[in-house]
Design a protein around this motif. Structure first.
Motif, PDB file in Angstrom:
ATOM      1  N   VAL A   1      -3.863  -4.639  -2.679  1.00 26.67           N
ATOM      2  CA  VAL A   1      -3.417  -3.712  -3.723  1.00 26.67           C
ATOM      3  C   VAL A   1      -3.534  -4.421  -5.065  1.00 26.67           C
ATOM      4  O   VAL A   1      -3.094  -5.557  -5.220  1.00 26.67           O
ATOM      5  CB  VAL A   1      -1.974  -3.259  -3.475  1.00 26.67           C
ATOM      6  CG1 VAL A   1      -1.461  -2.416  -4.646  1.00 26.67           C
ATOM      7  CG2 VAL A   1      -1.874  -2.476  -2.170  1.00 26.67           C
TER       8      VAL A   1
ATOM      9  N   ASN B   1      -3.972   5.126  -2.200  1.00 25.07           N
ATOM     10  CA  ASN B   1      -3.077   5.428  -1.088  1.00 25.07           C
ATOM     11  C   ASN B   1      -2.365   6.743  -1.367  1.00 25.07           C
ATOM     12  O   ASN B   1      -1.703   6.901  -2.391  1.00 25.07           O
ATOM     13  CB  ASN B   1      -2.047   4.309  -0.918  1.00 25.07           C
ATOM     14  CG  ASN B   1      -2.625   3.093  -0.236  1.00 25.07           C
ATOM     15  OD1 ASN B   1      -2.988   3.141   0.937  1.00 25.07           O
ATOM     16  ND2 ASN B   1      -2.721   1.982  -0.966  1.00 25.07           N
TER      17      ASN B   1
ATOM     18  N   ALA C   1      -6.075   0.138  -3.906  1.00 29.61           N
ATOM     19  CA  ALA C   1      -6.418  -1.060  -3.138  1.00 29.61           C
ATOM     20  C   ALA C   1      -7.921  -1.149  -2.938  1.00 29.61           C
ATOM     21  O   ALA C   1      -8.656  -0.173  -3.127  1.00 29.61           O
ATOM     22  CB  ALA C   1      -5.704  -1.057  -1.780  1.00 29.61           C
TER      23      ALA C   1
ATOM     24  N   ASN D   1       0.843  -1.194   0.000  1.00 28.49           N
ATOM     25  CA  ASN D   1       0.000   0.000   0.000  1.00 28.49           C
ATOM     26  C   ASN D   1       0.885   1.253   0.000  1.00 28.49           C
ATOM     27  O   ASN D   1       0.906   2.049   0.940  1.00 28.49           O
ATOM     28  CB  ASN D   1      -0.935  -0.008   1.202  1.00 28.49           C
ATOM     29  CG  ASN D   1      -2.100  -0.954   1.028  1.00 28.49           C
ATOM     30  OD1 ASN D   1      -3.127  -0.597   0.454  1.00 28.49           O
ATOM     31  ND2 ASN D   1      -1.942  -2.184   1.508  1.00 28.49           N
TER      32      ASN D   1
END
Length: 208
Positions: free
Chosen positions: A162, A145, A128, A122
Motif C-alpha cells: 500500500v 481496494n 496498492a 489494504n
C-alpha cells in the motif's frame, strides 16, 4: 477465494530488486527515478482523470519511498495516460495502469522491492501495487481496494504494498467497482469491464 492480484518501511529503506540475480541489493532511494519529484514532500498528490470522473490520491513517501518514487516517475513520464482499468471485481478491487485501450501491454521498468511491511493496510480506498507471485515483481500496475482486504496484507508471507489513499472521488470508484464485467477469451482476461474505463491522464498536483 479470490485469485491473486497480478501485475499492484520508512524513508530509511535502502533496497531495490536486482532482476538478474533474483535478490535485493542496497541502493540509495534518493537516486531512484522519481526521487527528485517534489523531493521534500512526503505526501505528494496525483489527480487521475478517468472516463467516469476524477480521483485524487495522496501518496505516502514516508512509508513506501521506493514505491512512491517509482509511481511518480511513471506519472511524470505520462506513462499512465490513456490506459485501461482492465480488471474489476465488485467489492474487492479496481485495477489498472498496465494496458492500452487495445489491451497492449505497456512498457515497464525494473520491478520494485516489496514494501508491504510498512504498516499501511489494504483498507477501503487505499491504493496498492499489483504484482505476480514473486513478491518483488511490482512494476506499474496498481489497484484500489474496494473493501477492507485483510487477505492482501502481509502475514506469514509477503503482502501487497500500500502506497497511497484516495482523498477525492470515492464516489467515482464506487461506481467503477459495480460495472458489468466479462471474460475476454481472445486475451484470456477475467473481470474485464464490458464498457472500457479509461485513465485519460494522471497529473502530479502542486504541493499543498
Amino acid at each position: 477465494m479470490m485469485s491473486k492480484i497480478y501485475t499492484i518501511v520508512g524513508a530509511v529503506a535502502l533496497f531495490v530488486l536486482s532482476v538478474s540475480m533474483g535478490s535485493a541489493q542496497e541502493v540509495d532511494p534518493s537516486k531512484q527515478a522519481g526521487s527528485k519529484i517534489q523531493a521534500d514532500n512526503y505526501y505528494p498528490r496525483v489527480a487521475l482523470d478517468t472516463s467516469m470522473g476524477k480521483i485524487v490520491i495522496e501518496l505516502n513517501r514516508n512509508k513506501a519511498p521506493l514505491t512512491v518514487n517509482n509511481f511518480l516517475d511513471y506519472v511524470q513520464r505520462k506513462e499512465y495516460d490513456n490506459t485501461l482499468f482492465h480488471r474489476i471485481i465488485a467489492d474487492y478491487i479496481v485495477q489498472g495502469g498496465g494496458y492500452s485501450p487495445e489491451f497492449k501491454q505497456k512498457e515497464v521498468k525494473g520491478p520494485v522491492l516489496n514494501e508491504s511491511g510498512n504498516g499501511l493496510k489494504n483498507n477501503y480506498y487505499s491504493v496498492a501495487m499489483a504484482r505476480q507471485d514473486n513478491p518483488h515483481s511490482a512494476t506499474r500496475q496498481f489497484f484500489f481496494n474496494m473493501n477492507d482486504n485483510e487477505n492482501l496484507d502481509p502475514g506469514r508471507s509477503w503482502g501487497y504494498t500500500v502506497f497511497a489513499t484516495v482523498v477525492e472521488g470515492t464516489e467515482v470508484l464506487d461506481a467503477m467497482s459495480q460495472v458489468e464485467t466479462e471474460y475476454r477469451p481472445l486475451i484470456r482476461f477475467q473481470d474485464v469491464p464490458k464498457e472500457p474505463i479509461i485513465l485519460k491522464t494522471a497529473t502530479i498536483l502542486p504541493p499543498l
